[in-house]
Design an enzyme around this catalytic site. Structure first.
Site, short mmCIF file in Angstrom:
data_model
loop_
_atom_site.label_atom_id
_atom_site.label_comp_id
_atom_site.label_asym_id
_atom_site.label_seq_id
_atom_site.Cartn_x
_atom_site.Cartn_y
_atom_site.Cartn_z
N ARG A 1 0.79 -1.13 -0.09
CA ARG A 1 -0.13 -0.35 -0.01
C ARG A 1 0.55 1.75 0.04
O ARG A 1 0.66 2.29 0.39
CB ARG A 1 -1.03 0.08 1.37
CG ARG A 1 -1.52 -1.17 1.46
CD ARG A 1 -2.53 -1.57 0.42
NE ARG A 1 -3.30 -2.92 0.52
CZ ARG A 1 -4.02 -3.07 -0.41
NH1 ARG A 1 -4.00 -3.18 -1.50
NH2 ARG A 1 -4.51 -4.78 -0.01
N ASN B 1 2.65 -7.71 7.87
CA ASN B 1 2.68 -9.15 7.24
C ASN B 1 3.69 -9.69 6.44
O ASN B 1 4.93 -9.97 5.89
CB ASN B 1 1.65 -8.75 5.70
CG ASN B 1 0.27 -8.47 5.72
OD1 ASN B 1 -0.30 -9.31 6.48
ND2 ASN B 1 0.53 -7.78 4.93
N LYS C 1 0.86 -8.66 13.97
CA LYS C 1 -0.55 -9.48 13.34
C LYS C 1 -0.19 -10.42 13.24
O LYS C 1 -0.04 -11.57 12.58
CB LYS C 1 -0.12 -8.72 11.37
CG LYS C 1 -2.19 -9.07 10.88
CD LYS C 1 -1.99 -8.10 9.21
CE LYS C 1 -2.85 -8.55 8.60
NZ LYS C 1 -2.76 -8.01 7.03
N GLU D 1 -6.03 -11.38 8.03
CA GLU D 1 -5.68 -12.10 6.75
C GLU D 1 -4.51 -12.65 6.02
O GLU D 1 -4.30 -12.96 5.62
CB GLU D 1 -5.41 -10.76 6.03
CG GLU D 1 -6.10 -9.79 6.49
CD GLU D 1 -6.09 -8.52 5.52
OE1 GLU D 1 -4.99 -7.73 5.75
OE2 GLU D 1 -7.62 -7.57 5.25
N ARG E 1 -2.27 -6.16 17.13
CA ARG E 1 -2.93 -6.00 16.72
C ARG E 1 -4.37 -6.54 17.28
O ARG E 1 -4.54 -7.82 17.33
CB ARG E 1 -2.54 -5.60 14.80
CG ARG E 1 -1.39 -4.50 15.03
CD ARG E 1 -0.54 -4.56 12.91
NE ARG E 1 -1.69 -3.79 12.21
CZ ARG E 1 -2.12 -3.65 10.75
NH1 ARG E 1 -2.40 -5.20 10.95
NH2 ARG E 1 -2.56 -3.28 10.21
N ARG F 1 -18.80 -8.11 10.39
CA ARG F 1 -17.28 -7.66 10.45
C ARG F 1 -16.59 -6.33 11.70
O ARG F 1 -16.34 -6.70 12.29
CB ARG F 1 -16.00 -7.25 9.08
CG ARG F 1 -14.76 -7.21 9.03
CD ARG F 1 -14.57 -7.09 7.83
NE ARG F 1 -12.79 -5.98 7.60
CZ ARG F 1 -12.48 -5.88 7.45
NH1 ARG F 1 -13.20 -6.26 5.58
NH2 ARG F 1 -11.49 -5.15 6.33
N LYS G 1 -7.25 -0.58 14.93
CA LYS G 1 -7.30 0.54 14.19
C LYS G 1 -8.95 1.99 14.22
O LYS G 1 -9.33 1.84 14.90
CB LYS G 1 -7.48 0.44 12.41
CG LYS G 1 -6.28 -0.71 12.13
CD LYS G 1 -7.13 -0.66 10.42
CE LYS G 1 -5.65 -1.79 9.97
NZ LYS G 1 -6.01 -2.38 8.25
N ASP H 1 -11.59 -0.42 8.18
CA ASP H 1 -10.90 -1.04 7.55
C ASP H 1 -9.96 0.50 7.41
O ASP H 1 -10.34 0.69 5.39
CB ASP H 1 -10.19 -1.66 6.72
CG ASP H 1 -8.74 -1.99 6.38
OD1 ASP H 1 -8.31 -1.47 6.68
OD2 ASP H 1 -7.96 -3.15 5.52
N GLU I 1 -4.36 4.94 1.43
CA GLU I 1 -4.91 3.45 0.07
C GLU I 1 -6.45 3.28 0.20
O GLU I 1 -6.64 3.27 -1.26
CB GLU I 1 -4.66 2.23 1.36
CG GLU I 1 -5.20 0.63 1.00
CD GLU I 1 -5.52 -0.48 1.52
OE1 GLU I 1 -4.73 -0.37 3.23
OE2 GLU I 1 -5.63 -0.72 1.32
N HIS J 1 -16.58 0.76 2.05
CA HIS J 1 -15.51 -0.48 0.89
C HIS J 1 -16.75 -0.26 -0.31
O HIS J 1 -16.86 -1.53 -0.78
CB HIS J 1 -16.51 -1.41 2.39
CG HIS J 1 -15.32 -2.93 1.85
ND1 HIS J 1 -14.99 -3.63 0.97
CD2 HIS J 1 -14.22 -2.56 3.57
CE1 HIS J 1 -14.35 -4.45 1.15
NE2 HIS J 1 -13.63 -4.16 2.42
N TRP K 1 -15.03 -9.63 1.85
CA TRP K 1 -13.93 -8.45 0.92
C TRP K 1 -15.44 -8.26 -0.06
O TRP K 1 -14.36 -7.81 -1.16
CB TRP K 1 -12.79 -9.13 0.15
CG TRP K 1 -11.79 -9.66 1.47
CD1 TRP K 1 -12.14 -8.91 2.44
CD2 TRP K 1 -10.84 -10.79 1.10
NE1 TRP K 1 -10.95 -9.51 3.40
CE2 TRP K 1 -9.88 -10.64 3.06
CE3 TRP K 1 -10.38 -11.08 -0.04
CZ2 TRP K 1 -9.04 -11.57 2.68
CZ3 TRP K 1 -9.43 -12.22 1.29
CH2 TRP K 1 -8.88 -11.89 1.83
C1 BDP Z 1 -5.46 -3.60 5.02
C2 BDP Z 1 -4.21 -3.71 3.41
C3 BDP Z 1 -3.21 -4.73 3.96
C4 BDP Z 1 -2.78 -4.88 5.31
C5 BDP Z 1 -4.53 -4.36 6.21
C6 BDP Z 1 -3.23 -4.88 7.38
O1 BDP Z 1 -5.30 -3.74 2.35
O2 BDP Z 1 -2.47 -4.49 2.51
O3 BDP Z 1 -2.55 -5.60 5.13
O4 BDP Z 1 -4.28 -3.46 6.20
O5 BDP Z 1 -3.60 -3.61 7.82
O6 BDP Z 1 -6.57 -2.34 4.69
O7 BDP Z 1 -2.91 -5.34 8.32
#
Ligand code: BDP
Length: 718
Positions: A187, A229, A306, A310, A343, A355, A379, A384, A412, A540, A562
Site C-alpha cells: 500500500r 505481513n 499481526k 488475513e 494488533r 465484520r 485501527k 479498515d 490506501e 467499502h 471482501w
Molecule cells: C488492509 C490492507 C492490507 C493490510 C491490512 C492490515 O489492505 O494490505 O495488510 O490492512 O492492516 O487495509 O493488516
C-alpha cells in the site's frame, strides 16, 4: 549532515555522470537554480525543514541577535544533533551559523536539568534575562525544544520573552512502515522502500538521517521498519545486523526501532515443529531471540504483531488465543524492557456475523488479562481505514488493557497519490468522538492519552506514507499527513486548522494570501473526497484488492466480507447496513449514549447514515432531499469541488515553488478525472437499484456503466 539545498531534479543525471564535478555540484546547482528559476528549486525533499533565508530584514536581524551564540552545558550524541540542526537552521535562515561558545553568557543555552514536568521528553524554552534557555529532563527533551525554537523562526514568531513548557501527551508516537525486504511497500504510493537492505549495514543512505530529523522535529519517537505481513527474515542474524545499523542512526534523534514479527518464526527459522505459544520449546526460542536482539540493540522497542488476520499465522492456529500469543511474546521480551504491540485488526469470517463487531468480540473478553508490556493496537474504525468510519467500539471498552490508535497515512482508500486529502480533519473527528466510557467527555483522545482509564502506557501510530520518491510522499500535499501524525501524537487535542496553518506556513514560506488558499484547500479536501466517493456513510465500495477507484458492483470475492455488496446492501428498497437491534446489532458494542446518536434513522447525522441503517431510497432527510437525491447530489457536488480545487490552485502560479506547483496541478487534473469516474460509476450502479432519475440540475452521466466499469483496467491497477 546532508546538504540542505536541493538540485533541480532534472540536472542530477548530468552531474552524476561527471564524477569530477560531484564536489562542485552544490555550487553549480545553486547557480543553475538562480539562472533557471531565479530562486531555490524545491523538489519537496526538505519537507517542512526548509531553512530558506528569512526575507523580512527586521525579523532576521532580531533572530540573529537572539541566536548569536550557544552554550552547551553538557553534550552527548543527541545534544550534538540538536546543535547541528541549530547551526543548519541559522545558516539557512539567518545566513550566519550560530556560534558554539564556552561562555555561559551566550545568547542561547541548552541544558539538561530537572523540570517541573517529569516527562522524560518534556522541554522548556524560557527567556532568562538576556538569554534564551532550552531545558529538558533529558537530551531528548532538549532536542524537541530546539526543534520548537526552529519552528517558531519558520513561523516568523517573536523570540522575545519566550515562556514555553511542553511535553507529549502520548508516550509512543510511531510510524509503522509496511515495507518488505525486497524493497516493495504494501500500500505504498511513493516509490520503493527507503531502506536499502542490500546496502546495509555498511552504507548509511543520507536519507535515513533526514528521515530521523523530520521525525524528531515533530516528536515521533518510534518506527516499525517492516510490514505487518511480516517476513520472518527480519529477525534472522543477517537482518538484525542491518536493523542495528538503522537503530544506531536513529538513536541520537530519540527514535527507537521496532520490528513486525511473523508468529510462525519458531517454525520458519527455528525449524521447530510448532509455534504454539504454550509450548516450552517455542517459549525458549522467543526468549533466546529476544536476548539476541537486545544484545545488539539494547534499546530495541519491541514487536508489532499481526496474528490470525488475513492469512497471517497466529496462536489460533494451535487452538490458543490472542491473549496466549501476546503474553508469551511479552514474557520473552519483558526482561529487556520491550513491548508487544498486538494488533486488533482481526476478522474471522462468520457467515452470520458482522465484520464490524469482530475485533471487539475477540478482545473485550481478555481485558485485564494481558501482561503489562502488551498494548492492543486498534485501527481508528471497526472495518479498515475507510474514508469515514465511526470509531472502533474498542475505544472505551478496554479499561484495564492499554489500547493505542492506528491511523493510516498512506492513502490506501483515500485516492493513493493522485487525490489531495489532508487527513487531519478525519483524525480530529475520530479523536473528538465521545466514547462516554467514563461519562460525558471521555473522548477517544482521552482514552488514547491514558486519561480515561489511567493507562500506564500510551501510543498513537500512523501507517507511513513515505517511500523513495524524492519528495518522500508522492503527492506533495501528503507530507502534511505525516506532519499531522507527529503533532497529534504530541497533543491529540490539537485541531486540524492549527496543524494546517503551521504546515502550510513552514512548507511554503509564502505570503499570507497564498497560505490561506492552501489552508482552505487542505481543510476542505477530505470532505470533498468523501462526497464523490463514499457519501452518506456508504463504505467499502472501492476496487477489489487494489482498493483504487470505484467498484461497488463487487459481489463475489474469496470472502463475502471482501465484496462491496456485503457493506452497501443496495436493493430495490434502499441502501446501507442495518447495525441496529433489527439488524446485526453491532451498535450494542458502544456505550449507550454513543449508541443513541446512531440508533435512530431519523436523527443520525447523514454522514453516518449508511453505516448503521438500511435507508429507503425515498426517505426524506433533514436536508429536504430523499436519500437517493442526497446521495447523487453529494457525488456531483464533490466533483464540482474538485473542479474548484483546480481553479483555486491555479491562482497560486508564481506564488509557490514552480516544481511543486506543476506537480500538484498535474495531480489535481488526474484527481478530477478520477472523481468523475467515481461519481458516474457509482450513480449508474446504484441507480440499478433505486430506479430513480438523476435529479435536476445535474446532467446524466454521458458514459455507459460498462465503459465506466472497464476503466479500472485502463488505469492498470489490477
Ligand atoms: C488492509 C490492507 C492490507 C493490510 C491490512 C492490515 O489492505 O494490505 O495488510 O490492512 O492492516 O487495509 O493488516
Amino acid at each position: 549532515m546532508p546538504e540542505n539545498i536541493i538540485f533541480p531534479a532534472h540536472f542530477l543525471p548530468i552531474f552524476a555522470s561527471f564524477n569530477h564535478l560531484r564536489k562542485m555540484r552544490f555550487f553549480l546547482s545553486l547557480l543553475l537554480s538562480f539562472i533557471c528559476f531565479g530562486t531555490y528549486a524545491d523538489d519537496g525533499y526538505r519537507l517542512w525543514l526548509k531553512y530558506d533565508p528569512i526575507k523580512n530584514p527586521a525579523l532576521k536581524a532580531g533572530y540573529s541577535k537572539k541566536l548569536n551564540s550557544v552554550f552547551i552545558q553538557k553534550t552527548n550524541e543527541t545534544i550534538a544533533v540538536a546543535v547541528a540542526e541549530l547551526k543548519y537552521a541559522t545558516r539557512g535562515m539567518l545566513g550566519k551559523e550560530i556560534l558554539e561558545t564556552k561562555a555561559p553568557t551566550s545568547s542561547l543555552k541548552l541544558e539538561i536539568t530537572k523540570l517541573a514536568d517529569i516527562s522524560l521528553e518534556a522541554f522548556e524554552i524560557k527567556t532568562i534575562k538576556t538569554q534564551i534557555v532550552i531545558s529538558g529532563n533529558t537530551s531528548n527533551g532538549v532536542l524537541y525544544g530546539v526543534f520548537e525554537l526552529i519552528r517558531k523562526m519558520q513561523l516568523g514568531e517573536s523570540l522575545e520573552n519566550i515562556n514555553v513548557a511542553s511535553s507529549p501527551k502520548i508516550h509512543l508516537r510511531m510510524l509503522n512502515h509496511w515495507d518488505n525486504n525486497n524493497g516493495t511497500i504494501e500500500r505504498g504510493y511513493a516509490g520503493m522502500s527507503m531502506w536499502k537492505w542490500y546496502e546495509l549495514p555498511e552504507r548509511i543512505d543520507p536519507r535515513y538521517i533526514d528521515y530521523a530529523r523530520a521525525n524528531a522535529s515533530i516528536g515521533i519517537n518510534g518506527t516499525v521498519l517492516n510490514n505487518v505481513n511480516a517476513s520472518a527474515r527480519f529477525i534472522t542474524g543477517e537482518y538484525l545486523g542491518k536493523v542495528k545499523a538503522l537503530a544506531d542512526v536513529y538513536r541520537p534523534y530519540g527514535i527507537k526501532v521496532y520490528l513486525s514479527v511473523n508468529f510462525a518464526s519458531p517454525k520458519i527459522l527455528g525449524k521447530l515443529k510448532t509455534a504454539d505459544p504454550l509450548d516450552p520449546e517455542v517459549q525458549k526460542w522467543w526468549k533466546e531471540k529476544a536476548d539476541e536482539i537486545y544484545k545488539l540493540i539494547p534499546d530495541f522497542g519491541g514487536f508489532l504483531v499481526k496474528a490470525n488476520s488475513e492469512g497471517e499465522p497466529g496462536p489460533m492456529d494451535f487452538g490458543r488465543t490472542h491473549k496466549d500469543g501476546a503474553n508469551m511474546l511479552a514474557e520473552a521480551i519483558a526482561p529487556h524492557g520491550g513491548l508487544v504491540i498486538w494488533r486488533a485488526f482481526v476478522y474471522n469470517f462468520d457467515p452470520k456475523g458482522d465484520r464490524f463487531a469482530a475485533a471487539y468480540n475477540e478482545f473485550k473478553k481478555f481485558d485485564g488479562e494481558f501482561l503489562p508490556n502488551v498494548i492492543i493496537q486498534v485501527k481508528n474504525g471497526p472495518i479498515d481505514f475507510q474514508v469515514r468510519e465511526p470509531i472502533s467500539p474498542l475505544f472505551g471498552a478496554m479499561e484495564k488493557t492499554p489500547v493505542s490508535i492506528e491511523f493510516q497515512l498512506t492513502q490506501e482508500y483515500l485516492g493513493w497519490a493522485t487525490h489531495w486529502v489532508y487527513e487531519a480533519p478525519m483524525f480530529e473527528e475520530v479523536l473528538k468522538t465521545d466514547t462516554y466510557a467514563k461519562g460525558k467527555g471521555s473522548t477517544v483522545a482521552k482514552v488514547i492519552d491514558g486519561e480515561a482509564f489511567k493507562y500506564p502506557i500510551t501510543s498513537m501510530v500512523g501507517v507511513a506514507n513515505t517511500g523513495s520518491d524524492r519528495n518522500w510522499t508522492g503527492h506533495p500535499m501528503a507530507q502534511a499527513n505525516w506532519y499531522t501524525l507527529g503533532r497529534l501524537a504530541w497533543n491529540p487535542e490539537m485541531n486540524s486548522a492549527t496543524i494546517a496553518d503551521e504546515w502550510a506556513k513552514i512548507t511554503f514560506r509564502s505570503d499570507a494570501k497564498t497560505t490561506e488558499t492552501i489552508k482552505k484547500l487542505m481543510l476542505e479536501s477530505r470532505e470533498i473526497y468523501v462526497n464523490y466517493t463514499n457519501p452518506l456513510g456508504v463504505h467499502h465500495v472501492m476496487g477489489e484488492s487494489h482498493h483504487f477507484g470505484p467498484e461497488p458492483w463487487v459481489e463475489k470475492a474469496p470472502r463475502p466480507d471482501w465484496t462491496a455488496l456485503y457493506y452497501h446492501r443496495a436493493d430495490s428498497v434502499g441502501i446501507g447496513f442495518d447495525r441496529t437491534e433489527k439488524g446485526s446489532n453491532s451498535l450494542a458494542q458502544y456505550h449507550p449514549e454513543l449508541r443513541a446518536k446512531y440508533a435512530d434513522i431519523k436523527t443520525i447525522e447523514p454522514e453516518y447514515l449508511l453505516w448503521f441503517h438500511h435507508a429507503p431510497w425515498n426517505m426524506q432527510l433533514a436536508t429536504g432531499r430523499s436519500v437517493w437525491n442526497e446521495m447523487v447530489s453529494r457525488y456531483y457536488e464533490g466533483v464540482k469541488s474538485v473542479e474548484k480545487m483546480n481553479i483555486e490552485w491555479a491562482t497560486l502560479k508564481g506564488k509557490v515553488d514552480e516544481e511543486t506547483f506543476e506537480n500538484v496541478s498535474a495531480r489535481l487534473k488526474t484527481q478530477l478525472k478520477e472523481a468523475y469516474w467515481w461519481r458516474d460509476a457509482s450513480v449508474l450502479y446504484f441507480q440499478k437499484f433505486s430506479k430513480m432519475p438523476v435529479p435536476a440540475p445535474y446532467p446524466k452521466p454521458t458514459r455507459t456503466f460498462e465503459e465506466l466499469k472497464a476503466l479500472v483496467d485502463v488505469y492498470h491497477v489490477r
